[in-house]
Every structure is written in C-alpha cells, then in structure tokens.
Design an enzyme around this catalytic site. Structure first.
Site, mmCIF file in Angstrom:
data_model
loop_
_atom_site.group_PDB
_atom_site.id
_atom_site.type_symbol
_atom_site.label_atom_id
_atom_site.label_comp_id
_atom_site.label_asym_id
_atom_site.label_seq_id
_atom_site.Cartn_x
_atom_site.Cartn_y
_atom_site.Cartn_z
ATOM 1 N N GLU A 132 0.853 -1.129 0.069
ATOM 2 C CA GLU A 132 0.117 0.163 -0.094
ATOM 3 C C GLU A 132 0.686 1.365 0.041
ATOM 4 O OE1 GLU A 132 -2.728 -3.287 1.011
ATOM 5 O OE2 GLU A 132 -0.820 -2.825 1.683
ATOM 6 N N HIS B 43 -9.738 -5.866 10.678
ATOM 7 C CA HIS B 43 -10.146 -5.621 9.428
ATOM 8 C C HIS B 43 -11.625 -4.767 9.590
ATOM 9 C CE1 HIS B 43 -7.594 -8.481 8.177
ATOM 10 N NE2 HIS B 43 -8.020 -8.353 6.729
#
Length: 334
Positions: free
Chosen positions: A112, A181
């Site tokens: 990322e 998450h």
C-alpha cells in the site's frame, strides 16, 4: 430391452441434451462477451444491464460511476490490489480492465505504501488516480502518503500543487472479520485539513459522490461499506444520467420529523431509518439526516434540524471517544 431400461435410457438422453444445451448457451454468451471486448464494445455491454433500471445495487452504482468517468476523462485511471484480472476483490472494478486496458487499470503488489505513493505522484503531475484499498484498515500502511503528501502539499506549496486523487474502499465492520479489518476511519480522516471525506449510503450517494470525488481537484477519502455493496436501492433517470453528481459538503434529510433528529452516515443511515419507523409507531416523529460528507461537515443542515426538534441522536459505528458523534455534539452545543 424392457420398458424400465428404455425409460432410464430416455431419461439419461434427455439429461445429456439439457446439459449440452446449457453448455452451448454459456459458451455462446462468453464468446459474445469476448467479441464485444475485442471490438471495443464493452461499454455497450456494461451499460445494457443498467438501461431503464428502477433499482440497482450499490456495487453496480459504484462500478457504473467509475466506468463513466473513465470514458469521460482519459486522465482517470484505477490502481490497487486485484482491481484488474480478478475484477476487484468486491467486483467494484468489474469490466474496467476489459474496456480500458492495463494502461488505465493497474494491478499492484501487496504494498500500500508503494502504490499509494506512486498514485500521489501521478496526481501531482496532473493525472486523476482512483486508488482502491482492499479494506481501509490497510490504508494505515500508506497514511504518510495520504496525509503528509496528498493532503498537505497544496498548503505547503502555497496553492501551486494540487492532488486530484480518490482513495476508496470498504470501511468499518463487515461480517466475520477480525478487529484489524473492522475499524471505521471516518473520524481519523475527517480530522485532517486538506482532505475531503465522503461516506455514501445508497445508490444515489454512490454514483453522485463518486463522480464528484473524481472531478474534484483535491484528495478525497471515499469510505464505502462492504455490507452495503449487495444492497439494492431505487434509481431514476436523473441518478443514471452520465453527468449526475452530488455536491460535496451537503447532507440529505432522508426523513422529515419534528421530535428528534437522528444524524448518521454510511450503513448507519439504514439502521436510523428503521429506528424512525419504530419510533413512529410509538407516536414519535424522527428526522433522519444522511451526512454523506464528513469533511466538510454540513453544519447548517444539522443546526436547522436541531433548532426544529430540540433533540439529537448521533449514530455511528466508530469508537465513541473523539468520534463523529463528538463533533455533532459540539455543533449542537455551540
């Protein structure tokens, strides 16, 4: 042969014929898709399913908005993990690789910080990247690029270097996933100057805000919700227009009321509307506000409603301390 054997044989033949016909239909359909793709007719194939619809899913609303903006402006491109060959982890980028090719739909490694930095640089150079995070929890790997580079450079360059970029992906809790998450990042990003933060609820929000985000000259955080992707909502010709956008920084009153104001965003708007129905059965008139934008916050709409109802309830899935609800409370008290 006796009758039983003949009947069994006939049944087997019929079953085989049905399977063969089904296989032929699937094969024909796939060949048609491939031919349309090769001839450059993928847009027609994508649009065909959306024509004259009265209802669509949030997934299709986001997908159609992305495709239309990519057709409109060649500077727009998509990058992220599995956005191309796999058609997107949640199929939001379905069909884009086939239509626009690998030069505008980039599959990235699982890094990322790396691909976000590349996208921010592309934004500085005049392109319009749309970066997908498989979940916004993974954007923490790239938060330096998002905050210190994308958000602050316009100010640090005295207004000379802008960064038109959209960071999008699922935000908040999903079903059966771990704590790493499940976080809502609305409060984190909406506290940062230089960013615009959007949180769509239904298809109108998804299409109108996505198009507005891509066209905006500043970096935009686009917080979707995984559990909303498969939900269907009404659409009309206005919402499906290729130039339909919603103003950034403007909330929507989803339901008028006089007794209490319920303020929510993203998935919590649905729960708030359900709560308003229950309250109505008890004789309580609740007004429900869909914030749509977390930064800049539409304080005027909130204040007008609170003046009318004298009561406010903030609904969010983020952590209680320093959350969006804290800001709503501050607005009410001030």
């Amino acid at each position: 042969k006796d009758e039983g054997t003949l009947l069994a044989s006939s049944t087997s033949v019929l079953a085989w014929v049905r399977c063969a016909m089904a296989s032929a239909i699937v094969s024909y359909t796939m060949n048609s898709v491939r031919q349309l793709s090769r001839r450059g007719n993928w847009p027609a194939l994508l649009q065909r399913g959306f024509a004259s619809q009265t209802e669509m899913t949030v997934r299709d609303a986001l997908n159609s908005a992305l495709a239309e903006e990519m057709r409109k402006d060649e500077k727009v491109f998509v990058m992220g993990e599995e956005v191309g060959e796999y058609q997107g982890a949640y199929k939001i980028t379905r069909g884009l690789l086939q239509e626009f090719g690998p030069d505008r739909v980039y599959d990235t490694p699982i890094t990322e910080a790396g691909f976000t930095g590349l996208a921010v640089g592309a934004g500085f150079s005049g392109l319009k990247p749309v970066v997908e995070f498989m979940t916004f929890n993974f954007a923490m790997q790239a938060i330096d690029q998002i905050i210190n580079s994308a958000a602050k450079t316009l100010y640090m360059s005295a207004g000379t270097i802008s960064c038109p970029i959209v960071f999008r992906g699922p935000n908040g809790a999903a079903a059966g996933v771990g704590a790493q998450h499940s976080q809502c990042f609305g409060a984190w990003y909406s506290s940062c100057p230089g960013l615009k933060v959007l949180a769509p609820y239904d298809c109108e929000d998804a299409r109108g805000l996505m198009k507005a985000a891509i066209r905006d000259p500043d970096p935009v955080i686009f917080l979707e919700n995984e559990l909303l992707y498969g939900n269907s909502y009404p659409v009309d010709d206005k919402i499906m227009d290729v130039d339909f956008t919603l103003p950034i920084g403007k909330a929507k009153v989803m339901r008028e009321g006089t007794d209490v104001t319920i303020v929510a965003f993203s998935k919590m708007v649905g729960y708030s509307l359900e709560a308003a129905e229950v309250l109505a059965e008890k004789g309580i008139s609740a007004e429900v506000i869909n914030l749509r934008t977390l930064r800049p916050l539409d304080r005027d709409t909130i204040i007008r409603s609170i003046v009318k109802t004298s009561r406010v309830v903030s609904v969010e899935e983020g952590w209680p301390q320093s959350g969006i609800g804290s800001e709503i409370t501050a607005v009410a008290v001030e």
